[in-house]
Scaffold this motif. Structure first.
Motif, PDB file in Angstrom:
ATOM      1  N   ASN A 117     -10.016  10.159  -7.155  1.00  0.00           N
ATOM      2  CA  ASN A 117     -10.465   8.759  -7.046  1.00  0.00           C
ATOM      3  C   ASN A 117      -9.318   7.815  -6.673  1.00  0.00           C
ATOM      4  OD1 ASN A 117     -13.308   8.871  -7.519  1.00  0.00           O
ATOM      5  ND2 ASN A 117     -12.867   9.337  -9.662  1.00  0.00           N
ATOM      6  N   LEU A 118      -8.509   8.233  -5.706  1.00  0.00           N
ATOM      7  CA  LEU A 118      -7.410   7.388  -5.247  1.00  0.00           C
ATOM      8  C   LEU A 118      -7.947   6.093  -4.648  1.00  0.00           C
ATOM      9  CD1 LEU A 118      -5.202  10.002  -3.342  1.00  0.00           C
ATOM     10  CD2 LEU A 118      -4.782   9.050  -5.608  1.00  0.00           C
ATOM     11  N   LYS A 119      -7.124   5.046  -4.721  1.00  0.00           N
ATOM     12  CA  LYS A 119      -7.489   3.816  -4.020  1.00  0.00           C
ATOM     13  C   LYS A 119      -7.353   4.009  -2.514  1.00  0.00           C
ATOM     14  CE  LYS A 119      -6.288   0.509  -7.674  1.00  0.00           C
ATOM     15  NZ  LYS A 119      -5.332  -0.558  -8.068  1.00  0.00           N
ATOM     16  N   ARG A 120      -6.269   4.733  -2.098  1.00  0.00           N
ATOM     17  CA  ARG A 120      -6.028   4.889  -0.664  1.00  0.00           C
ATOM     18  C   ARG A 120      -5.299   6.200  -0.397  1.00  0.00           C
ATOM     19  NH1 ARG A 120      -3.204   0.243   3.047  1.00  0.00           N
ATOM     20  NH2 ARG A 120      -1.655   0.464   1.414  1.00  0.00           N
ATOM     21  N   TYR A 121      -5.705   6.856   0.686  1.00  0.00           N
ATOM     22  CA  TYR A 121      -5.141   8.151   1.047  1.00  0.00           C
ATOM     23  C   TYR A 121      -4.754   8.163   2.521  1.00  0.00           C
ATOM     24  CZ  TYR A 121      -4.792  13.196   1.857  1.00  0.00           C
ATOM     25  OH  TYR A 121      -4.359  14.455   2.208  1.00  0.00           O
ATOM     26  N   PHE A 122      -3.526   8.564   2.788  1.00  0.00           N
ATOM     27  CA  PHE A 122      -3.021   8.739   4.146  1.00  0.00           C
ATOM     28  C   PHE A 122      -2.910  10.241   4.396  1.00  0.00           C
ATOM     29  CE2 PHE A 122      -1.771   4.522   3.072  1.00  0.00           C
ATOM     30  CZ  PHE A 122      -1.403   3.824   4.209  1.00  0.00           C
ATOM     31  N   PRO A 123      -3.854  10.852   5.093  1.00  0.00           N
ATOM     32  CA  PRO A 123      -3.770  12.294   5.328  1.00  0.00           C
ATOM     33  C   PRO A 123      -2.678  12.617   6.341  1.00  0.00           C
ATOM     34  CG  PRO A 123      -5.592  11.380   6.577  1.00  0.00           C
ATOM     35  CD  PRO A 123      -5.039  10.247   5.740  1.00  0.00           C
ATOM     36  N   TRP A 124      -2.241  13.895   6.354  1.00  0.00           N
ATOM     37  CA  TRP A 124      -1.322  14.329   7.397  1.00  0.00           C
ATOM     38  C   TRP A 124      -2.092  14.349   8.718  1.00  0.00           C
ATOM     39  CZ3 TRP A 124       3.522  15.122   8.938  1.00  0.00           C
ATOM     40  CH2 TRP A 124       3.693  15.787  10.150  1.00  0.00           C
ATOM     41  N   VAL A 161      -6.337   5.838   5.586  1.00  0.00           N
ATOM     42  CA  VAL A 161      -5.652   5.324   6.773  1.00  0.00           C
ATOM     43  C   VAL A 161      -5.093   6.515   7.532  1.00  0.00           C
ATOM     44  CG1 VAL A 161      -3.830   3.842   7.685  1.00  0.00           C
ATOM     45  CG2 VAL A 161      -4.987   3.204   5.558  1.00  0.00           C
ATOM     46  N   VAL A 162      -5.402   6.593   8.815  1.00  0.00           N
ATOM     47  CA  VAL A 162      -4.838   7.612   9.700  1.00  0.00           C
ATOM     48  C   VAL A 162      -3.805   6.941  10.593  1.00  0.00           C
ATOM     49  CG1 VAL A 162      -5.343   9.015  11.742  1.00  0.00           C
ATOM     50  CG2 VAL A 162      -6.780   9.206   9.704  1.00  0.00           C
ATOM     51  N   VAL A 212       2.829  -0.327   7.320  1.00  0.00           N
ATOM     52  CA  VAL A 212       1.374  -0.197   7.182  1.00  0.00           C
ATOM     53  C   VAL A 212       0.979  -0.149   5.701  1.00  0.00           C
ATOM     54  CG1 VAL A 212      -0.596   1.339   7.608  1.00  0.00           C
ATOM     55  CG2 VAL A 212       1.086   0.927   9.422  1.00  0.00           C
ATOM     56  N   VAL A 213       1.736   0.597   4.908  1.00  0.00           N
ATOM     57  CA  VAL A 213       1.426   0.732   3.478  1.00  0.00           C
ATOM     58  C   VAL A 213       1.450  -0.620   2.777  1.00  0.00           C
ATOM     59  CG1 VAL A 213       2.291   1.647   1.274  1.00  0.00           C
ATOM     60  CG2 VAL A 213       2.179   3.138   3.289  1.00  0.00           C
ATOM     61  N   PHE A 214       2.425  -1.454   3.135  1.00  0.00           N
ATOM     62  CA  PHE A 214       2.593  -2.732   2.426  1.00  0.00           C
ATOM     63  C   PHE A 214       1.945  -3.918   3.148  1.00  0.00           C
ATOM     64  CE2 PHE A 214       6.047  -0.224   0.563  1.00  0.00           C
ATOM     65  CZ  PHE A 214       5.891  -0.527  -0.785  1.00  0.00           C
ATOM     66  N   ALA A 215       1.288  -3.676   4.263  1.00  0.00           N
ATOM     67  CA  ALA A 215       0.665  -4.781   5.013  1.00  0.00           C
ATOM     68  C   ALA A 215      -0.359  -5.512   4.147  1.00  0.00           C
ATOM     69  CB  ALA A 215      -0.021  -4.230   6.263  1.00  0.00           C
ATOM     70  N   GLN A 216      -0.371  -6.816   4.267  1.00  0.00           N
ATOM     71  CA  GLN A 216      -1.348  -7.653   3.582  1.00  0.00           C
ATOM     72  C   GLN A 216      -2.040  -8.555   4.598  1.00  0.00           C
ATOM     73  OE1 GLN A 216      -2.539  -7.749   0.599  1.00  0.00           O
ATOM     74  NE2 GLN A 216      -1.186  -6.287  -0.413  1.00  0.00           N
ATOM     75  N   PRO A 217      -3.356  -8.671   4.567  1.00  0.00           N
ATOM     76  CA  PRO A 217      -4.283  -7.900   3.739  1.00  0.00           C
ATOM     77  C   PRO A 217      -4.162  -6.403   4.021  1.00  0.00           C
ATOM     78  CG  PRO A 217      -5.390  -9.741   4.841  1.00  0.00           C
ATOM     79  CD  PRO A 217      -4.050  -9.603   5.470  1.00  0.00           C
ATOM     80  N   ALA A 218      -4.562  -5.594   3.043  1.00  0.00           N
ATOM     81  CA  ALA A 218      -4.373  -4.153   3.140  1.00  0.00           C
ATOM     82  C   ALA A 218      -5.173  -3.542   4.279  1.00  0.00           C
ATOM     83  CB  ALA A 218      -4.756  -3.491   1.822  1.00  0.00           C
ATOM     84  N   ILE A 219      -4.561  -2.597   4.972  1.00  0.00           N
ATOM     85  CA  ILE A 219      -5.241  -1.858   6.035  1.00  0.00           C
ATOM     86  C   ILE A 219      -6.012  -0.713   5.386  1.00  0.00           C
ATOM     87  CG2 ILE A 219      -4.886  -0.425   8.088  1.00  0.00           C
ATOM     88  CD1 ILE A 219      -2.336  -2.094   8.605  1.00  0.00           C
ATOM     89  N   VAL A 224      -4.453   3.721  12.827  1.00  0.00           N
ATOM     90  CA  VAL A 224      -3.373   2.846  13.269  1.00  0.00           C
ATOM     91  C   VAL A 224      -2.558   3.615  14.317  1.00  0.00           C
ATOM     92  CG1 VAL A 224      -1.330   1.559  12.585  1.00  0.00           C
ATOM     93  CG2 VAL A 224      -3.286   1.705  11.021  1.00  0.00           C
ATOM     94  N   TYR A 225      -2.415   3.034  15.502  1.00  0.00           N
ATOM     95  CA  TYR A 225      -1.697   3.701  16.590  1.00  0.00           C
ATOM     96  C   TYR A 225      -0.265   3.186  16.676  1.00  0.00           C
ATOM     97  CZ  TYR A 225      -6.273   5.331  18.079  1.00  0.00           C
ATOM     98  OH  TYR A 225      -7.512   5.938  18.112  1.00  0.00           O
TER      99      TYR A 225
END
Length: 312
Positions: A117-124, A161-162, A212-219, A224-225
């Motif tokens: 139940n993570l808030k946000r996950y960045f997969p490989w 986020v990819v 990207v991780v710290f961007a506000q408002p959150a992505i 993201v390219y």
């Protein structure tokens, strides 16, 4: 852009500390200093932490000096539930383990992220655009990455986020890839001399991932390219000639030729990568549309990389 507001402080776990993991960790630690209450941790195998290998010892020492907590764990040996238990205390988990962890590992980690139940996950997914390439490409590993995207898109409890980066810049010049032959002063274009490829260095990916991780408002829930540079193979040859001051021959390795070579050696991953990049789909995008360009963040171009790394 699909944004949501999040609290400033967050607990972040990075999986792995290799070629990409170290730059990500360095930049997260730097950015975290401006966000009170934010912590950065890294998941490493005990064998890595205790290794006598000089490179691993140096990296572990740097991680500790950065104030990053080391969390012991083995993503190959642990079950999905065991990984979920490791992930659960964190707000954000970022996968930097790479394909070397095996074809099934990206899905295993994604399932663990959802179970936690993570808030946000960045997969490989630091690479090409698997959606555009589609299923059934010459590189069959990519199908597993599409499976991960479908899993994440099919739920609404954990934001994802990819980050698409194109090819690591250095890989284009690796002798094993054989696209650039510095000894013979030759460039073998994948597909054609006009085929494009997007290149980004791991150091730039690390810095931009932290942004990207710290961007506000959150992505959240988007791709993201990034782009250090987008060039044709013909332009790569021209840049090599200009910077190194000697002529380079240009030739084309066509898609049919590369697919024929792959058919004769179907388990060869280098030949799989050559064939998929030769097709030119999902491996390049305009630099002007990248996150770094839109946010005015300087990155290393192909010519700058050649100048810094190939001039003796």
């Amino acid at each position: 852009m699909n944004y949501s507001q999040t609290v400033d402080a967050q607990s972040i776990l990075v999986i792995g500390a290799g070629e990409l993991g170290m730059p990500v960790l360095r930049n997260l630690a730097r950015k975290a200093k401006a966000h009170e209450g934010t912590t950065v941790s890294v998941l490493l195998r005990a064998a890595t932490v205790e290794s006598i290998d000089p490179v691993k010892k140096r990296d572990v020492a740097e991680i500790r000096a950065l104030g990053i907590e080391i969390v012991p764990g083995d993503i190959l040996a642990a079950s999905i539930s065991e990984l979920a238990a490791i992930f659960a205390p964190y707000d954000t988990v970022i996968g930097c383990a790479g394909f070397s962890a095996g074809r099934n590992t990206p899905m295993k980690l994604a399932k663990a992220a959802l179970e936690a139940n993570l808030k946000r996950y960045f997969p490989w997914q630091f690479g090409v655009d698997f959606d555009v390439i589609g299923r059934g490409s010459p590189q069959d590993l990519f199908d597993a990455q599409i499976d991960v995207r479908e899993l994440l898109r099919g739920q609404d409890k954990t934001d994802w986020v990819v980050i698409s980066t194109g090819m690591f810049t250095s890989f284009l010049f690796e002798p094993i890839f054989e696209v650039v032959d510095l000894k013979k002063n030759a460039v073998h274009a994948l597909g054609s001399l006009d085929t494009e490829v997007t290149l980004t260095t791991p150091d730039d990916i690390g810095a931009l991932t932290a942004e990207v991780v710290f961007a506000q408002p959150a992505i959240r829930n988007e791709i993201v390219y990034l782009a250090g540079d987008t060039v044709t193979y013909g332009e790569v040859a021209d840049k090599l000639q200009t910077v190194l001051g000697r002529p380079f021959t240009k030739s084309e390795w066509t898609v049919p030729q590369l697919k024929s070579e792959l058919a004769q050696d179907p388990d060869n991953h280098i030949k799989k990568y050559r064939a998929v990049f030769a097709e030119g789909k999902g491996v390049a995008w305009p630099k002007r549309d990248s996150f770094n360009e839109r946010n005015g963040i300087n990155v290393t171009t192909a010519e700058e990389w050649i100048r810094e790394n190939l001039r003796s």
